[in-house]
Design a protein around this motif. Structure first.
Motif, PDB file in Angstrom:
ATOM      1  N   GLU A  78      83.106  82.629  77.218  1.00  0.00           N
ATOM      2  CA  GLU A  78      81.854  81.892  77.062  1.00  0.00           C
ATOM      3  C   GLU A  78      82.187  80.431  76.789  1.00  0.00           C
ATOM      4  O   GLU A  78      82.973  80.117  75.882  1.00  0.00           O
ATOM      5  CB  GLU A  78      81.031  82.464  75.902  1.00  0.00           C
ATOM      6  N   LEU A  79      81.617  79.534  77.553  1.00  0.00           N
ATOM      7  CA  LEU A  79      81.830  78.106  77.370  1.00  0.00           C
ATOM      8  C   LEU A  79      80.595  77.467  76.764  1.00  0.00           C
ATOM      9  O   LEU A  79      79.463  77.814  77.098  1.00  0.00           O
ATOM     10  CB  LEU A  79      82.142  77.430  78.707  1.00  0.00           C
TER      11      LEU A  79
ATOM     12  N   GLN B  50      79.606  80.477  62.087  1.00  0.00           N
ATOM     13  CA  GLN B  50      79.581  79.699  63.320  1.00  0.00           C
ATOM     14  C   GLN B  50      79.508  80.630  64.535  1.00  0.00           C
ATOM     15  O   GLN B  50      80.501  80.901  65.204  1.00  0.00           O
ATOM     16  CB  GLN B  50      80.823  78.807  63.412  1.00  0.00           C
ATOM     17  N   ASP B  51      78.311  81.105  64.829  1.00  0.00           N
ATOM     18  CA  ASP B  51      78.129  82.079  65.907  1.00  0.00           C
ATOM     19  C   ASP B  51      78.498  81.499  67.269  1.00  0.00           C
ATOM     20  O   ASP B  51      79.170  82.154  68.072  1.00  0.00           O
ATOM     21  CB  ASP B  51      76.671  82.557  65.926  1.00  0.00           C
TER      22      ASP B  51
ATOM     23  N   HIS C 288      84.584  78.508  70.971  1.00  0.00           N
ATOM     24  CA  HIS C 288      85.701  77.758  70.372  1.00  0.00           C
ATOM     25  C   HIS C 288      85.660  76.281  70.778  1.00  0.00           C
ATOM     26  O   HIS C 288      86.695  75.651  70.982  1.00  0.00           O
ATOM     27  CB  HIS C 288      87.047  78.374  70.775  1.00  0.00           C
ATOM     28  N   ALA C 289      84.440  75.724  70.868  1.00  0.00           N
ATOM     29  CA  ALA C 289      84.333  74.366  71.401  1.00  0.00           C
ATOM     30  C   ALA C 289      83.251  73.527  70.738  1.00  0.00           C
ATOM     31  O   ALA C 289      82.900  72.473  71.262  1.00  0.00           O
ATOM     32  CB  ALA C 289      84.073  74.416  72.905  1.00  0.00           C
TER      33      ALA C 289
ATOM     34  N   ASP D  57      76.989  72.078  67.333  1.00  0.00           N
ATOM     35  CA  ASP D  57      76.786  71.240  68.512  1.00  0.00           C
ATOM     36  C   ASP D  57      78.149  70.817  69.054  1.00  0.00           C
ATOM     37  O   ASP D  57      79.142  70.792  68.313  1.00  0.00           O
ATOM     38  CB  ASP D  57      75.958  69.998  68.166  1.00  0.00           C
ATOM     39  N   VAL D  58      78.188  70.458  70.337  1.00  0.00           N
ATOM     40  CA  VAL D  58      79.426  69.949  70.907  1.00  0.00           C
ATOM     41  C   VAL D  58      79.816  68.612  70.283  1.00  0.00           C
ATOM     42  O   VAL D  58      80.975  68.220  70.316  1.00  0.00           O
ATOM     43  CB  VAL D  58      79.323  69.800  72.440  1.00  0.00           C
TER      44      VAL D  58
END
Length: 263
Positions: free
Chosen positions: A23-24, A148-149, A155-156, A175-176
């Motif tokens: 998942e990205l 941190q779901d 992982h980003a 958030d990114v």
């Protein structure tokens, strides 16, 4: 509707090329629009965008109080998302005048500034805040990862959270962008009637000057992060009465300013 994460099938190398599932984190262009005029456009995770817009306007000092908001809505477009605000006339006129002299927003956390004076703006010192012992610092940071779901999937992404010594995590936003996560938390705290002055602010990022500026708007006197602060952030935190705790891991942490709050 924009998704917060997207499924991909990359080729993973582990002695041999294999297909895997991952998942990205999604990001979208998010425009903050006030009375029909765009104030800033940033790349952000498309979630909690009403809170993001409120927090951004407050921490960038484009808004003095949420009472100046008449209405807001989030509108999806093919190329991105608009967070639309309608403000009282006096505030809208102020922003329109300011927009005409603005060189252009950068999306870097100090958005829409047009002078060095604005970048180094004065910060009103926060209140007394809370005291923490070492065990509570460890407990606070240990609670951050499991909550941190989105990061667990991608992982980003960064996170910003409010932690209460007795109640634990009260709110967490991801958030990114690290600035975006904190802006979302500011908006969430206000909308939910939380008391940041009774909490510690937890960050998964380094502590830079703009994070201290936003923490001061939030009203928390203790900032704890997994990474180190910058020298300027510590200097600003000293003047703002903010305790900065950095490099906070399971095996230790370092207190860079107002160490009297760590007992």
């Amino acid at each position: 509707m924009f998704a917060t994460h997207l499924a991909f099938t990359p080729v993973k190398w582990d002695n041999a090329a294999l297909h895997s599932n991952r998942e990205l984190a999604a990001e979208a262009a998010v425009a903050i629009v006030v009375n029909g005029t765009t104030q800033a456009v940033m790349m952000a995770t498309p979630a909690d965008l009403e809170a993001f817009g409120i927090g951004f306007l407050l921490t960038e000092r484009l808004l003095a109080s949420v009472d100046e908001i008449l209405r807001l809505e989030v509108v999806d477009h093919e190329l991105g998302i608009e967070v639309r605000f309608w403000l009282v006339e006096a505030r809208a006129r102020f922003l329109a005048d300011r927009r005409r002299t603005m060189a252009g927003p950068t999306g870097c956390g100090l958005c829409g500034i047009e002078s060095l004076e604005q970048a180094m703006r004065d910060i009103k010192p926060v209140g007394a805040g809370i005291s923490l012992n070492a065990e509570q610092v460890y407990a606070a940071m240990a609670s951050l990862g499991p909550a941190q779901d989105l990061n667990a999937m991608t992982h980003a992404v960064h996170a910003a959270a409010l932690w209460h010594p007795e109640q634990g995590l009260l709110a967490i936003c991801e958030d990114v962008g690290r600035h975006n996560a904190l802006d979302k938390l500011v908006g969430t705290a206000i909308r939910n009637g939380l008391r940041p002055d009774h909490c510690a602010l937890l960050l998964t990022s380094r502590i830079s000057i703009e994070m201290i500026q936003k923490a001061a708007v939030l009203g928390t006197a203790t900032v704890i992060a997994v990474s180190a602060p910058t020298g300027l952030a510590v200097k600003i935190a000293e003047g703002a009465n903010i305790t900065v705790i950095g490099v906070a891991r399971h095996d230790g942490f370092e207190v860079f300013s107002h160490a009297e709050r760590v007992v």
